[in-house]
Design a protein around this motif. Structure first.
Motif, PDB file in Angstrom:
ATOM      1  N   LYS A  74       0.789  -1.252  -0.118  1.00  0.00           N
ATOM      2  CA  LYS A  74      -0.041   0.221  -0.031  1.00  0.00           C
ATOM      3  C   LYS A  74       0.900   1.229  -0.051  1.00  0.00           C
ATOM      4  O   LYS A  74       0.621   2.425  -0.830  1.00  0.00           O
ATOM      5  CB  LYS A  74      -0.937   0.051   1.179  1.00  0.00           C
ATOM      6  N   TYR A  95       2.450   1.690  -3.494  1.00  0.00           N
ATOM      7  CA  TYR A  95       1.470   2.142  -4.489  1.00  0.00           C
ATOM      8  C   TYR A  95       1.236   3.670  -4.265  1.00  0.00           C
ATOM      9  O   TYR A  95       0.904   4.284  -5.244  1.00  0.00           O
ATOM     10  CB  TYR A  95       0.289   1.124  -4.328  1.00  0.00           C
ATOM     11  N   ASP A  96       1.123   4.081  -2.878  1.00  0.00           N
ATOM     12  CA  ASP A  96       0.869   5.555  -2.496  1.00  0.00           C
ATOM     13  C   ASP A  96       1.834   6.407  -3.231  1.00  0.00           C
ATOM     14  O   ASP A  96       1.576   7.329  -3.798  1.00  0.00           O
ATOM     15  CB  ASP A  96       0.589   5.627  -1.122  1.00  0.00           C
ATOM     16  N   LEU A 113       1.662   6.591  -7.175  1.00  0.00           N
ATOM     17  CA  LEU A 113       0.397   7.407  -7.759  1.00  0.00           C
ATOM     18  C   LEU A 113       0.965   8.748  -7.688  1.00  0.00           C
ATOM     19  O   LEU A 113       0.388   9.692  -8.277  1.00  0.00           O
ATOM     20  CB  LEU A 113      -0.747   6.935  -7.056  1.00  0.00           C
ATOM     21  N   GLN A 114       1.790   9.181  -6.644  1.00  0.00           N
ATOM     22  CA  GLN A 114       2.172  10.671  -6.553  1.00  0.00           C
ATOM     23  C   GLN A 114       3.050  11.151  -7.702  1.00  0.00           C
ATOM     24  O   GLN A 114       2.816  12.167  -8.091  1.00  0.00           O
ATOM     25  CB  GLN A 114       2.910  10.645  -5.335  1.00  0.00           C
ATOM     26  N   ARG A 152      -1.786  10.175 -14.964  1.00  0.00           N
ATOM     27  CA  ARG A 152      -2.960   9.358 -15.105  1.00  0.00           C
ATOM     28  C   ARG A 152      -3.167   8.861 -16.664  1.00  0.00           C
ATOM     29  O   ARG A 152      -3.740   8.067 -16.796  1.00  0.00           O
ATOM     30  CB  ARG A 152      -4.419  10.515 -14.956  1.00  0.00           C
ATOM     31  N   TYR A 195      -1.933   3.004 -14.833  1.00  0.00           N
ATOM     32  CA  TYR A 195      -2.788   3.834 -13.597  1.00  0.00           C
ATOM     33  C   TYR A 195      -3.852   3.336 -13.074  1.00  0.00           C
ATOM     34  O   TYR A 195      -4.053   3.084 -11.775  1.00  0.00           O
ATOM     35  CB  TYR A 195      -3.032   5.183 -14.030  1.00  0.00           C
ATOM     36  N   PRO A 196      -4.818   2.769 -14.016  1.00  0.00           N
ATOM     37  CA  PRO A 196      -5.857   1.976 -13.307  1.00  0.00           C
ATOM     38  C   PRO A 196      -5.882   0.769 -12.537  1.00  0.00           C
ATOM     39  O   PRO A 196      -6.496   0.614 -11.636  1.00  0.00           O
ATOM     40  CB  PRO A 196      -7.083   1.908 -14.527  1.00  0.00           C
ATOM     41  N   ASN A 214      -3.769   1.985  -9.111  1.00  0.00           N
ATOM     42  CA  ASN A 214      -5.019   2.713  -8.360  1.00  0.00           C
ATOM     43  C   ASN A 214      -5.986   1.510  -7.870  1.00  0.00           C
ATOM     44  O   ASN A 214      -6.328   2.030  -6.654  1.00  0.00           O
ATOM     45  CB  ASN A 214      -5.863   3.767  -9.116  1.00  0.00           C
ATOM     46  N   ARG A 266      -4.374  -0.167  -4.968  1.00  0.00           N
ATOM     47  CA  ARG A 266      -4.112   1.012  -3.786  1.00  0.00           C
ATOM     48  C   ARG A 266      -5.554   0.849  -2.970  1.00  0.00           C
ATOM     49  O   ARG A 266      -5.491   0.802  -1.651  1.00  0.00           O
ATOM     50  CB  ARG A 266      -3.845   2.186  -4.222  1.00  0.00           C
ATOM     51  N   ASP A 267      -6.704   1.252  -3.734  1.00  0.00           N
ATOM     52  CA  ASP A 267      -7.964   1.228  -3.248  1.00  0.00           C
ATOM     53  C   ASP A 267      -8.193  -0.107  -2.482  1.00  0.00           C
ATOM     54  O   ASP A 267      -8.944  -0.452  -1.327  1.00  0.00           O
ATOM     55  CB  ASP A 267      -8.880   1.514  -4.226  1.00  0.00           C
ATOM     56  N   SER A 285      -6.569  -0.335   0.733  1.00  0.00           N
ATOM     57  CA  SER A 285      -6.574   0.822   1.764  1.00  0.00           C
ATOM     58  C   SER A 285      -7.285   0.263   3.177  1.00  0.00           C
ATOM     59  O   SER A 285      -6.567   0.768   4.096  1.00  0.00           O
ATOM     60  CB  SER A 285      -7.666   2.108   1.151  1.00  0.00           C
TER      61      SER A 285
END
Length: 1023
Positions: free
Chosen positions: A529, A532-533, A536-537, A541, A546-547, A550, A553-554, A557
């Protein structure tokens, strides 16, 4: 004004051999020439037809259009390409882009230059419509629009070019009929090579038809001739192969082993091109020489055995280049079939210019790449590389071909392609990328082991010339180790790549992605996690990954949050159960370690320095650390000044007034004083111990929360990841450490289900027995022990679903009143947490609209938006409200207008942009200048006007207004560009402000309310 004639006149006057009548003749001749020139220039107005233009007028038009407007526009285009090339950074761990200037995320950087270039060639077209450079001007407009990613406009422009300026077949010289003059009897003329379609229509239709028939016949003859030549070559090749076959049979009978025959399997794409392309300048790494440049008009000689015409002394039409760029536009618009037709014609037509056909090879490969037809793209990439004009261009094509071979699991072809890329002698960065791939390829092809490849990469990393690329080399070593199955070694090299100061954003991004995937595969979900955070920074996109990143990561979470809460609660309980003296000692040690860390940070490198890079800067922007909070820093500065006054920025400022900074004479005394200064006071210790559960009640509450975290963690593992083993581990800890918790029955039921799914029937029966013994007749006990109960629940759910479907079908049939009645009855049967509630409420809102009118419809939709966030029904209700021109905001107990705060959402209405500043003392002049400069660079053609107003009652808040935008979409595009280029918009950080879009009607409502607070909240919810 005319120095040369004046010099000649004076010479004639002083020359005694020149008579006065002769001087008069010279003057008369000069004045006649000047008069003729003046008449020619004044008579060459653009309104005249092409055939009415004199030779001098044509020369004047061509000279002005070429060396004035078109030349300057071309310079702007070249400058824009250089800017895009400097901005682009190749990521050699991913497939390289063939044409990076088409892949930029923010083409607005060069938008101003390209707009000016378009204006300049537009003047050329308007003032010199019959010059030879009109078609080139249209081509430049299409190129600029493509680079700006305005694909629709580019297609329209280039289609106009290829329609209006298509070439006309040359006619044979014909004798004209006798006219009045004697010299007109044998006047012969040759038609221009291309004209506008509107002028072609004026020609004789019969002659044009004969031209088309003649051209068709000649093309048919050429095709037949070419077919015969190919058949002849095939027969000769067949005879040669048969001869070789017989020779090998004869040698085999004699026991002689011949070497295998090596045949050239590469398809011939450019038959009449020279085998060796002369080596020219290196060329830029990221930009292909697609614009032709200075050699464009010097290109002579045709292809496929026939010259396309000599243009050394005349202008070359832009028709073929226009078709090539039109194919490019079709590819970007996913119209691959139409692009394919154009590219095949350009490659196969004998009259295609060699430079256009060279570029058509590359664009053909690009067409296949966009469709992911990799095998077909490889052959064209290799052919395009053979005829490339620059070394970097050649190496780039071979490099991409090597990457495609790797994707297709063809290490042999990849090795050959990367060797060709190195042989082209490109920039060292591109060459190094090829060598790194070769090091990996030796392992993939089986010619070397993973340890040999890694050793080779380690040696490369130790070379001085490779220090700027150390991170890239370590990443390649990690890739080899991971492909060999050594995850531990791969992780170590990835961390080396991240620790290396040479790592750029792209390299860090790739390393974090791999680290996240490694942790995810090893079920280290907390580390995954965090990785991946960070990914994504810095990941754009538009990145195809990216999908997926992301989504993971979700997915993690909730798991990461529960794991973090468990660690924190465990630590708090451990500290809370310590004796009081031990807690104080722990707090003292913590204080000293924090003090040491602050000292190290203050003496270390500056935050956000070069070593940190863009990724570090991005990370700090979201940090909760006090030093990154500007308002906290300002408040701290005011508190310091209030206590200590205005002191200079010097070291040891407390001792500055004493004259001697080395106040301690004895070293031991200095150390003792230092230790005393690092001791925490009682207040500081109490602050550190705040929140630690010391009392029995606090500890009980913490344990209850800890039990809840373990239960939620088990559910997350099962429902989010379908990882039953990890879920059983979490629920097992809950059962062991927290017996009798609030969720014990649910936890046992989950353990019953998961053990059944894993085939552990005896264990599952044990949990069913536990439920029967302790929670008899409960919902979970009956689900585990009574199959008929579960079937009954399923049947009940099925019945509820059928009732909803009946109500929905009634609504679809247009019987809104009956549908409303069915929905009301069905909704009343459901529990508050039933998943069909949202669907029923949306159906009730829609049926109410059909029976009670718009207001009931809007109120019902707003209730759905307010009651069911993050659901498909919420999204659907918002869409309907937007179509109705209403806000999706609803406040309980207020009317619809009050609930929407008086604002209405309408993206189609004219919009303004408001820059709402945080402080009333802001310097508006500086702000206006900064915004004006930004507009001149990025939005010059929009002609935005900037004014300012003050709103508020007691404190007047300054606001800049930017007028105006045709729609909300245009306004939000401006907002996105301003955020991306914040340093240029308002000097990034110098001003505190909010940039928001607003319609004209909402702007009037905002002025009535004399406050921007309400609209800011409404804007956040609706835009």
């Amino acid at each position: 004004m005319h120095p040369r004639p004046r010099k000649k006149i004076l010479a004639g006057r002083n020359n005694t051999d020149t008579s006065y009548p002769e001087m008069v003749k010279q003057l008369t001749r000069i004045f006649l020439l000047l008069a003729l020139a003046s008449f020619a220039l004044t008579s060459c107005a653009s309104s005249k037809k092409r055939e009415d233009q004199s030779a001098l007028a044509k020369l004047w038009h061509n000279m002005n259009s070429h060396y004035n407007g078109y030349f300057n526009a071309r310079e702007l285009m070249d400058e824009s390409l250089l800017v895009l090339d400097e901005q682009h950074v190749d990521n050699y761990t991913q497939r390289l882009k063939m044409f990076p200037f088409l892949e930029v995320t923010n083409p607005a950087v060069v938008g101003d230059n390209l707009d000016v270039a378009i204006e300049k060639v537009a003047i050329v077209v308007k003032k010199h419509p019959y010059s030879n450079w009109v078609d080139d001007s249209y081509l430049l407009v299409g190129q600029a629009q493509l680079i700006k990613q305005d694909y629709e406009s580019a297609e329209k422009t280039l289609r106009f070019l290829t329609t209006e300026f298509r070439p006309r077949p040359k006619r044979k010289k014909t004798k004209k009929s006798k006219g009045k003059g004697k010299n007109q009897e044998t006047d012969e003329s040759e038609e221009e090579e291309f004209v506008s379609r509107r002028e072609v229509v004026k020609d004789d239709p019969a002659a044009a038809r004969k031209d088309r028939i003649r051209a068709r016949e000649e093309a048919q003859k050429e095709r037949k001739k070419l077919q015969k030549e190919r058949e002849k070559e095939n027969r000769a090749a067949q005879k040669e192969r048969e001869k070789e076959r017989k020779a090998r049979i004869k040698a085999r009978k004699k026991g002689i082993k011949l070497a295998p025959i090596k045949r050239d399997t590469v398809s011939k794409g450019l038959e009449n091109e020279p085998e060796e392309v002369p080596e020219e300048e290196l060329g830029p790494v990221g930009m292909i020489s697609i614009f032709g440049g200075a050699n464009r008009n010097a290109e002579q000689g045709g292809a496929f055995g026939k010259k396309s015409g000599s243009y050394a002394l005349k202008h070359r039409p832009a028709y073929q280049e226009g078709r090539l760029w039109l194919a490019w536009v079709y590819i970007k618009r996913d119209n691959f079939d139409r692009a394919q037709v154009i590219l095949e014609e350009l490659r196969n037509d004998r009259g295609t210019f060699p430079d256009v056909r060279r570029r058509a090879m590359a664009v053909q490969a690009f067409n296949y790449l966009e469709q992911e037809r990799l095998e077909e793209a490889i052959s064209f990439l290799e052919e395009a590389a053979k005829v490339a004009e620059t070394r970097n261009e050649k190496a780039r094509f071979y490099y991409i071909a090597g990457q495609l071979h790797q994707e297709l699991k063809n290490p042999g072809g990849a090795e050959a392609a990367f060797n060709e890329a190195i042989a082209a002698r490109p920039d060292y960065e591109l060459e190094l990328g090829a060598r790194l791939n070769l090091a990996q390829n030796s392992f993939l092809s089986g010619s070397g082991s993973a340890s040999d490849a890694i050793s080779r990469l380690d040696r490369m990393a130790r070379e001085d010339k490779n220090l700027p690329y150390e991170s890239q080399i370590y990443f390649s070593a990690a890739t080899v180790a991971l492909k060999d199955g050594n995850k531990q070694l791969g992780g170590e090299y990835l961390r080396k790549a991240l620790d290396s100061p040479s790592g750029g954003d792209n390299q860090r991004l790739e390393s974090y992605v791999l680290l996240g995937d490694l942790a995810y595969d090893d079920s280290d979900y907390l580390s995954a996690k965090f990785a991946y955070d960070t990914t994504l920074q810095v990941m754009g996109r538009n990145d195809e990954r990216y999908p997926g990143v992301n989504g993971r990561r979700d997915q993690l979470s909730g798991i990461a949050q529960n794991l973090t809460d468990i660690t924190r609660s465990d630590s708090l309980l451990r500290i809370g159960t310590m004796p009081e003296a031990d807690r104080a000692k722990w707090a003292q040690n913590l204080f000293q370690s924090q003090r040491a860390a602050q000292v190290a940070a203050s003496t270390g490198p500056a935050i956000g320095g070069p070593a940190l890079g863009r990724a570090g800067a991005t990370a700090t922007s979201n940090s909760e650390f006090f030093a990154y909070n500007t308002s906290t820093m300002r408040r701290g500065g005011r508190d310091f000044e209030r206590r200590w006054g205005d002191r200079p920025l010097t070291d040891n400022w407390r001792l500055g007034s004493r004259g001697n900074p080395d106040i301690f004479d004895d070293t031991n005394e200095s150390l003792t004083a230092g230790n005393e200064s690092s001791m925490a006071t009682e207040d500081e210790i109490n602050a550190l111990l705040e929140g630690i559960p010391v009392t029995e009640a606090d500890q009980t509450s913490t344990r209850a929360q800890l039990a809840r975290n373990y239960y939620d963690l088990g559910r997350e593992y099962r429902e989010r990841l379908q990882n039953n083993e990890k879920a059983l581990d979490a629920l097992g800890i809950l059962e062991k450490q927290f017996p009798g918790s609030d969720n014990e029955a649910e936890a046992w039921y989950y353990q019953y289900l998961m053990n059944q799914e894993l085939g552990r029937k005896s264990v599952a029966d044990g949990y069913a027995k536990k439920l029967r013994d302790k929670y008899a007749d409960s919902k979970f006990e009956r689900l585990a022990n009574d199959p008929s109960y579960a079937a009954g629940l399923l049947a009940a759910d099925d019945e509820v679903g059928k009732e909803y479907e009946t109500a929905q079908r009634t609504f679809d049939a247009g019987n809104y009143r009956k549908a409303n009645q069915l929905a009301t009855v069905g909704r009343g049967k459901l529990a508050d947490d039933h998943p069909l509630n949202a669907r029923y409420d949306l159906l009730l809102a829609m049926s109410s609209g059909g029976t009670e009118g718009k207001q009931a419809y809007v109120d019902g939709l707003q209730r759905v938006v307010a009651d069911y966030p993050n659901t498909p029904e919420n999204t659907r209700a918002k869409e309907i409200l937007r179509l109705l021109g209403e806000s999706s905001v609803r406040v309980a107990g207020q009317t619809a207008v009050q609930g929407s705060r008086g604002f209405k959402e309408s993206f189609a209405e004219l919009h303004y942009l408001l820059v709402v500043f945080d402080e009333p003392t802001v310097n508006l002049n500086d702000a206006k200048i900064s915004v004006s400069e930004f507009n001149n660079k990025y939005n010059k053609r929009d002609r935005l006007r900037i004014t300012n107003v003050y709103i508020g009652t007691d404190v007047k808040l300054p606001i800049l207004i930017l007028r105006r935008f045709k729609s909300g979409e245009e306004a939000m595009t401006y907002v996105a560009n301003a955020r991306e280029n914040e340093q240029e918009f308002l000097d990034g950080g110098k001003f505190g402000y909010e940039l928001i879009a607003i319609t004209q009607s909402n702007y009037r409502e905002l002025l009535k309310q004399r406050s921007a607070t309400e609209y800011l909240e409404w804007y956040q919810e609706n835009y």
